[in-house]
Design a protein around this motif. Structure first.
Motif, PDB file in Angstrom:
ATOM      1  N   ALA A 131       0.834  -1.207   0.000  1.00  0.00           N
ATOM      2  CA  ALA A 131       0.000   0.000   0.000  1.00  0.00           C
ATOM      3  C   ALA A 131       0.867   1.256   0.000  1.00  0.00           C
ATOM      4  O   ALA A 131       0.641   2.188  -0.779  1.00  0.00           O
ATOM      5  N   ILE A 132       1.867   1.288   0.873  1.00  0.00           N
ATOM      6  CA  ILE A 132       2.736   2.456   0.972  1.00  0.00           C
ATOM      7  C   ILE A 132       3.617   2.556  -0.272  1.00  0.00           C
ATOM      8  O   ILE A 132       3.873   3.643  -0.796  1.00  0.00           O
ATOM      9  N   GLY A 133       4.097   1.394  -0.746  1.00  0.00           N
ATOM     10  CA  GLY A 133       4.948   1.389  -1.932  1.00  0.00           C
ATOM     11  C   GLY A 133       4.247   1.999  -3.139  1.00  0.00           C
ATOM     12  O   GLY A 133       4.795   2.875  -3.814  1.00  0.00           O
ATOM     13  N   ILE A 134       3.017   1.576  -3.373  1.00  0.00           N
ATOM     14  CA  ILE A 134       2.274   2.093  -4.523  1.00  0.00           C
ATOM     15  C   ILE A 134       1.998   3.579  -4.353  1.00  0.00           C
ATOM     16  O   ILE A 134       2.165   4.373  -5.280  1.00  0.00           O
ATOM     17  N   TYR A 135       1.597   3.948  -3.129  1.00  0.00           N
ATOM     18  CA  TYR A 135       1.297   5.358  -2.857  1.00  0.00           C
ATOM     19  C   TYR A 135       2.519   6.235  -3.129  1.00  0.00           C
ATOM     20  O   TYR A 135       2.441   7.232  -3.837  1.00  0.00           O
ATOM     21  N   ASN A 136       3.675   5.827  -2.582  1.00  0.00           N
ATOM     22  CA  ASN A 136       4.879   6.631  -2.771  1.00  0.00           C
ATOM     23  C   ASN A 136       5.282   6.718  -4.232  1.00  0.00           C
ATOM     24  O   ASN A 136       5.704   7.776  -4.698  1.00  0.00           O
ATOM     25  N   GLN A 137       5.142   5.603  -4.935  1.00  0.00           N
ATOM     26  CA  GLN A 137       5.526   5.644  -6.343  1.00  0.00           C
ATOM     27  C   GLN A 137       4.635   6.605  -7.119  1.00  0.00           C
ATOM     28  O   GLN A 137       5.091   7.341  -7.987  1.00  0.00           O
ATOM     29  N   SER A 138       3.351   6.589  -6.771  1.00  0.00           N
ATOM     30  CA  SER A 138       2.417   7.441  -7.496  1.00  0.00           C
ATOM     31  C   SER A 138       2.617   8.913  -7.170  1.00  0.00           C
ATOM     32  O   SER A 138       2.541   9.771  -8.048  1.00  0.00           O
ATOM     33  N   ILE A 139       2.856   9.212  -5.893  1.00  0.00           N
ATOM     34  CA  ILE A 139       2.923  10.611  -5.476  1.00  0.00           C
ATOM     35  C   ILE A 139       4.328  11.185  -5.655  1.00  0.00           C
ATOM     36  O   ILE A 139       4.507  12.311  -6.089  1.00  0.00           O
ATOM     37  N   TYR A 140       5.358  10.388  -5.305  1.00  0.00           N
ATOM     38  CA  TYR A 140       6.714  10.922  -5.353  1.00  0.00           C
ATOM     39  C   TYR A 140       7.533  10.444  -6.544  1.00  0.00           C
ATOM     40  O   TYR A 140       8.702  10.784  -6.672  1.00  0.00           O
ATOM     41  N   GLY A 141       6.958   9.587  -7.392  1.00  0.00           N
ATOM     42  CA  GLY A 141       7.683   9.187  -8.586  1.00  0.00           C
ATOM     43  C   GLY A 141       8.313   7.822  -8.530  1.00  0.00           C
ATOM     44  O   GLY A 141       8.089   7.006  -9.397  1.00  0.00           O
ATOM     45  N   GLY A 142       9.080   7.540  -7.491  1.00  0.00           N
ATOM     46  CA  GLY A 142       9.713   6.225  -7.399  1.00  0.00           C
ATOM     47  C   GLY A 142      10.735   6.006  -8.484  1.00  0.00           C
ATOM     48  O   GLY A 142      11.365   6.952  -8.947  1.00  0.00           O
TER      49      GLY A 142
END
Lengths: 286, 314
Positions: A233-244
């Protein structure tokens, strides 16, 4: 026109209207899912096209391979699985123990305890969040998975206990009494008589717990500060919001989203019968 | 003298024995509910008191722990932060007032539809329920994408019908509407519970109504609705409690507050005060205000619950 003929026409009209409404409802409700699925198969350019396209021009299944092999998605999946499986085992276990206590044993403060337990439903999670955070900090649990796992050992939530208690109350007391005469103590009666008869509500609870933990965002956001411990959940969120790793390309996020959604869906398909039967017998009554 | 003592002694012994028996009778129940008692103490009772104590302190978890009396409450009620707090509570209430009745009615109607006895209804149930199995984060991210001004599907649909595009989450006028609109896709989430409630209604009632010549509509209003009031009540209470704590606006705003703070709700405010600005004391005060509001609203719902039918069991 006879009465029977009239009835027949009413029936046909009813069925036609039903099917039209149900189909429309299913299409509308499925739309976000289809949107996500089709985007996950597009190239990045296709997701940025104007005018917007709904169907992909080709099926780029390699997006899934890209997502799973880049970034830390496999670690995220492992972390999510550890937390979810731990809870999936211990929440039904502690819930059933407590529910058995309420349903089948003598206890002089039973009513009071039950009322207090139900009152905790009203307690907003945010009120207890801050002291718990401080407490976990004292335990040096911050940044680890423990805050998302250990509470499951202490009762699995008021609503769950309530449901299982209702279910257990439906089991005839004669079974208990017969075993009591044969000298079985309460724990033996719980293990060998009541629990096996509760399998459908236990499966209902386990599947619901897994789905809930798998999707939990808030708890993971607050407690998991170390990237190694991130859940999906956090991984997907961070990738979406911060780019990843790729600047947050829509097609890759959607592919990760499909992977994350697949697990609850497979569980639902696998246990559909138990899910509906488990709850149907227990029911919700005062 | 001796006898008396003996009598006394035997009385004491007798009492001790009954007490022992009493304990033994209750032992199993005590052990079975022990995890709950411990859990309630560790994870509910202590934190709730602790949080009340923190609300009278300035506390940042590292250097400062200073008693400041009612300052936190003064600040949020009429002090420097009162305008923002009012905005945050106002938005959350508006959201709750619209969402709770809307989802209650629509999810009920959807459940009634999915309870109809037509061929293939099971397939429709699965199709309608599947979208609710998408995890919250994923769903929020998908909706962010669908509501995108330029690349989203909804503006494409609007334009296909010759309507002008909407800014959805990117304008303060439409952000709240977008959240409520998005919430409509969760109406099938309560399906399993609703269907269970419908299945609990004795079929003999419907058979009796058939003999009396009651139609589908009549049966719906006179049997189905009255006998599922306990489930309506349950959904109403959990709906009120849940909607006042909604956190998905955080994801929808990409971790921010939305345009002109239009997506800044109570739960997000408390999260940011506590875990981004480390104002633990102030966040606790906010949380306590929310707790009191929820307690008042829930007890109001319970007070007016004479219409609820709990079945013969009582």
């Amino acid at each position: 026109m006879t009465k029977a003929e009239k009835q027949k026409i009413v029936d046909i009209v009813y069925h036609v209207v039903m099917y039209v409404v149900l189909t429309a409802l299913a299409i509308v409700l499925m739309m976000p899912y289809l949107f996500m699925f089709f985007r996950s198969l597009m190239t990045w350019r296709e997701t940025e096209l104007v005018p917007v396209i709904f169907f992909p021009r080709g099926f780029h299944w390699e997006n899934y391979a890209t997502v799973l092999s880049s970034g830390n998605y496999l670690t995220y999946i492992k972390n999510s699985l550890i937390i979810a499986l731990f809870n999936t085992f211990f929440i039904p276990l502690s819930t059933s123990l407590i529910a058995y206590g309420f349903a089948k044993t003598e206890l002089f403060y039973k009513k009071q305890l039950f009322a207090i337990m139900l009152a905790t439903v009203m307690l907003p999670g945010v009120v207890i969040q801050i002291p718990l955070y401080v407490m976990y900090a004292d335990f040096h649990w911050l940044g680890t998975k423990l805050p998302l796992m250990i509470p499951s050992l202490f009762g699995g939530g008021a609503i769950n206990v309530f449901l299982v208690r209702q279910f257990m109350r439906g089991i005839p007391i004669e079974l208990e009494n017969a075993a009591k005469i044969d000298g079985a103590n309460a724990f033996v009666r719980y293990c060998y008589i009541t629990l096996p008869l509760c399998s459908s509500i236990m499966i209902f609870l386990a599947v619901n717990t897994f789905i809930g933990c798998w999707g939990d965002f808030y708890g993971a956001l607050v407690y998991l500060t170390d990237e190694k411990e991130y859940t999906l959940a956090i991984g997907i969120y961070n990738q979406s919001i911060y780019g990843g790793y790729d600047g947050g390309k829509t097609n890759h996020i959607m592919a990760a989203g499909v992977v994350m959604s697949l697990v609850p869906m497979l569980l639902f398909f696998g246990f559909q019968k138990h899910l509906i039967r488990g709850i149907a017998i227990g029911g919700i009554k005062g | 003298m001796r006898r008396k003592l003996q009598v006394n002694g035997s009385v004491v012994e007798y009492n001790r024995r009954t007490f022992k028996k009493f304990l033994l009778d209750n032992l199993a129940g005590m052990l079975f509910t022990l995890p709950l008692v411990l859990g309630l103490i560790i994870f509910s009772a202590i934190p709730i008191i602790q949080s009340l104590i923190y609300s009278f302190y300035r506390y940042d978890m590292t250097t400062t722990l200073e008693f400041i009396g009612f300052d936190n409450y003064a600040n949020l009620l009429w002090g420097y932060d009162s305008a923002e707090v009012r905005g945050v509570f106002g938005r959350t209430f508006l959201y709750a007032i619209i969402t709770v009745p809307l989802t209650l009615v629509l999810s009920y109607l959807v459940a009634v539809l999915l309870h109809q006895n037509v061929k293939g209804i099971k397939t429709f149930r699965v199709l309608c329920y599947l979208p609710c199995l998408i995890p919250g984060v994923v769903s929020a991210l998908v909706w962010r994408s669908m509501l995108d001004q330029d690349y989203g599907i909804f503006n494409a649909i609007l334009q296909a019908f010759g309507l002008s595009p909407i800014k959805w989450l990117e304008a303060k006028e439409t952000a709240m509407f977008s959240m409520i609109f998005m919430g409509l896709w969760g109406v099938s989430g309560g399906m399993i519970l609703w269907l269970a409630a419908f299945n609990n209604i004795p079929s003999t009632l419907y058979e009796a109504a058939d003999i009396d010549g009651a139609g589908r509509v009549r049966k719906f209003f006179n049997i189905t609705i009255p006998l599922s009031t306990s489930m309506i009540f349950y959904n109403l209470v959990t709906g009120v409690i849940g909607s006042l704590q909604v956190f998905s606006t955080f994801i929808m705003a990409g971790g921010g507050d939305g345009p002109e703070k239009s997506l800044y709700f109570i739960a997000v405010k408390i999260y940011k005060e506590a875990f981004q600005r480390w104002n633990m004391g102030y966040a606790s005060a906010l949380a306590w205000v929310l707790f009191v509001v929820i307690a008042i609203l829930t007890s109001m719902v319970f007070k007016t619950s004479k219409w609820v039918y709990y079945g013969e069991e009582g």
